[in-house]
Design an enzyme around this catalytic site. Structure first.
Site, PDB file in Angstrom:
ATOM      1  N   GLN A 259       0.835  -1.204   0.000  1.00 14.90           N
ATOM      2  CA  GLN A 259       0.000   0.000   0.000  1.00 14.90           C
ATOM      3  C   GLN A 259       0.872   1.258   0.000  1.00 14.90           C
ATOM      4  OE1 GLN A 259      -3.295   0.437  -0.203  1.00 14.90           O
ATOM      5  NE2 GLN A 259      -4.336  -1.358   0.617  1.00 14.90           N
TER       6      GLN A 259
ATOM      7  N   ASP B  35      -9.245  -8.416   0.007  1.00 12.76           N
ATOM      8  CA  ASP B  35      -8.743  -7.095  -0.387  1.00 12.76           C
ATOM      9  C   ASP B  35      -8.492  -7.160  -1.894  1.00 12.76           C
ATOM     10  OD1 ASP B  35      -7.634  -4.593  -0.567  1.00 12.76           O
ATOM     11  OD2 ASP B  35      -5.819  -5.057   0.563  1.00 12.76           O
TER      12      ASP B  35
ATOM     13  N   TYR C 243      -6.050 -12.737  -1.721  1.00 11.24           N
ATOM     14  CA  TYR C 243      -5.283 -11.613  -2.280  1.00 11.24           C
ATOM     15  C   TYR C 243      -4.266 -11.128  -1.248  1.00 11.24           C
ATOM     16  CZ  TYR C 243      -9.465 -11.785  -5.193  1.00 11.24           C
ATOM     17  OH  TYR C 243     -10.494 -12.215  -5.985  1.00 11.24           O
TER      18      TYR C 243
ATOM     19  N   GLU D  83      -2.173 -15.974  -3.038  1.00  9.90           N
ATOM     20  CA  GLU D  83      -1.748 -14.891  -3.928  1.00  9.90           C
ATOM     21  C   GLU D  83      -1.310 -15.517  -5.248  1.00  9.90           C
ATOM     22  OE1 GLU D  83      -1.041 -11.820  -5.832  1.00  9.90           O
ATOM     23  OE2 GLU D  83      -1.624 -11.374  -3.769  1.00  9.90           O
TER      24      GLU D  83
ATOM     25  N   CYS E  22     -11.341  -1.211  -2.708  1.00 10.71           N
ATOM     26  CA  CYS E  22     -10.772   0.001  -3.316  1.00 10.71           C
ATOM     27  C   CYS E  22     -11.693   0.528  -4.420  1.00 10.71           C
ATOM     28  CB  CYS E  22      -9.368  -0.263  -3.862  1.00 10.71           C
ATOM     29  SG  CYS E  22      -9.316  -1.516  -5.158  1.00 10.71           S
TER      30      CYS E  22
END
EC number: 2.1.1.-
Length: 457
Positions: A287, A385, A316, A337, A412
């Site tokens: 991030q 996420d 994720y 992932e 997001c």
């Protein structure tokens, strides 16, 4: 058949701005026909020049502001709007936070979920200079290698040295590296002829550690004068602990190629997040606003309701930031992932922090969920996420059938959040606490939020 539009290209009109779009553009209407206008705020009366028309809407530029919004602030510079670096910089920060809260609430209301409470957006004390990573294109401008940012919807590079929303140490590093590359006559990339060497300068800096990584992205495997360029970068920038050449030989808009050559120092930099140390590579997803990320992740941990006895799935999982912060409060965490380097980083980060109750697998979230379901893994909490496209329907199906007590959704993109919440409802999940927006990207319209879903008993 020609459509009779109420406005035409080139027309100059006086209008009143009614609202902001989710992209932060002002909206005016002529006979219910919307005109989208940059740098315009609600309740402002402006003179607009129509620049483009379509069957359903038009775009326009502000010619003159005749009545100014009380929430307008003097922007730092036109270049930040022209490039899209800071499209909301003309709106005072407290109103940016309200705008983001309203955007999320409005999207829920549109699907008749008016009862969903959306809390005020968690903001920053200093909503500038927050980004810990920069990827800056390099091109030849007026005969010399130049760094900057593209004008929106164009291939025109606008030279910039102060990026306003980036860590000032990163801005300084980009200028230093640019000047060293100029000194040794390195050739900037030409995207039209697919020639030249230097495509991009990328810089990452740890917010707590102050460790800095410089990545020089090249079209060619050979970087002329690599040794002396590297030595001068290290001499000029004492924080640099990693200098990497990334090779991207393809004719593409993708910034990084698959090959990294460490020219000096380490392949990663370290930084801290909620008391843990993370190794971050050139390709890592990490991030970009560390101060707000700590608030975001702490919120997710709190909302997960962990007591130390739970099994958690982190879809994720990236380099393990959420998995490892949650592992301290859970019995077992499983992370998935699809990026191989990220999984390697996640496992290294678990070792680095002495965390033994986190397991990471390389797979798509959808496939891993199906496998865990078949293996009888029974999560108490699933944390997601996802990227802007949201969750795959198969993922939601697997998650619903695994029947965790709680799903913590870090979003997001509020549009896909609302869609996915509706899909989870088909499996008996409902929003159990107010939705909390967090401002990860001040001066832009982007919105992050945390939503908690619980299974009806």
């Amino acid at each position: 058949m020609k459509v009779n539009l109420p406005v035409h290209k080139g027309e100059v009109l006086d209008v009143t701005i009614m609202d902001l779009t989710y992209q932060g553009m002002g909206v005016a209407k002529v006979d219910n026909y919307p005109i989208f206008i940059e740098n315009a705020l609600p309740e402002e009366k402006i003179t607009v020049k129509v620049t483009k028309t379509t069957k359903n809407f038009a775009f326009g530029d502000v010619e003159k502001i005749n009545q100014v919004s009380p929430h307008r602030v003097n922007p730092k510079g036109r270049v930040y709007r022209q490039t899209g670096i800071a499209p909301l910089q003309h709106l005072e920060y407290s109103e940016q936070l309200k705008f983001k809260q309203h955007q999320v609430a409005e999207l829920f209301a549109k699907v008749h979920m008016d009862d969903v409470e959306v809390l005020p957006t968690i903001g920053m004390a200093n909503p500038t200079q927050y980004r810990n990573k920069a990827q800056v294109p390099v091109r030849q401008v007026q005969g010399q290698l130049t760094t900057g940012f593209y004008k929106k919807n164009s291939h025109q590079l606008m030279p910039i040295e102060d990026y306003y929303i980036q860590d000032p140490a990163i801005d300084k590093a980009i200028v230093v590296v640019r000047d060293i590359l100029r000194k040794y006559h390195e050739a900037a990339y030409d995207e039209f002829h697919h020639s030249g060497t230097i495509r991009t300068i990328m810089v990452r800096r740890g917010y707590y550690s102050h460790e800095m990584m410089v990545v020089i992205v090249t079209r060619t495997k050979h970087l002329p004068m690599a040794d002396v360029v590297t030595q001068e970068i290290q001499a000029a920038l004492p924080e640099v602990v990693s200098v990497i050449q990334n090779v991207n030989s393809k004719k593409t808009n993708v910034i990084l190629g698959p090959v990294n050559n460490v020219l000096a120092g380490k392949a990663t930099i370290d930084d801290q997040l909620l008391g843990l140390t993370f190794a971050i590579s050139a390709q890592s997803f990490y991030q970009v606003n560390p101060q707000q990320t700590e608030k975001l992740y702490q919120l997710a941990i709190d909302q997960a309701g962990l007591t130390g006895n739970e099994t958690v799935i982190d879809a994720y999982s990236g380099i393990g930031t959420i998995s490892l912060t949650m592992a301290q409060h859970a019995k077992q965490v499983y992370g998935v992932e699809i990026v191989p380097a990220a999984i390697d980083n996640a496992r290294q980060n678990a070792d680095k922090n002495g965390i033994t109750n986190a397991t990471f697998v390389l797979d798509s979230a959808e496939k891993a969920m199906a496998k865990w379901q078949a293996d009888g893994v029974k999560p108490d909490v699933i944390v997601v996420d996802p990227p802007r496209k949201g969750l795959d329907a198969d993922f939601i199906k697997s998650a619903g059938e695994m029947a965790p007590k709680r799903v913590v959704y870090i979003s997001c993109n509020p549009s896909t959040l609302v869609r996915d919440v509706q899909r989870f409802a088909e499996y008996g999940y409902h929003i159990s606490a107010p939705v909390q927006p967090v401002d990860q990207f001040p001066q832009t319209p982007h919105i992050e939020s945390v939503t908690v879903l619980e299974r009806e008993q």
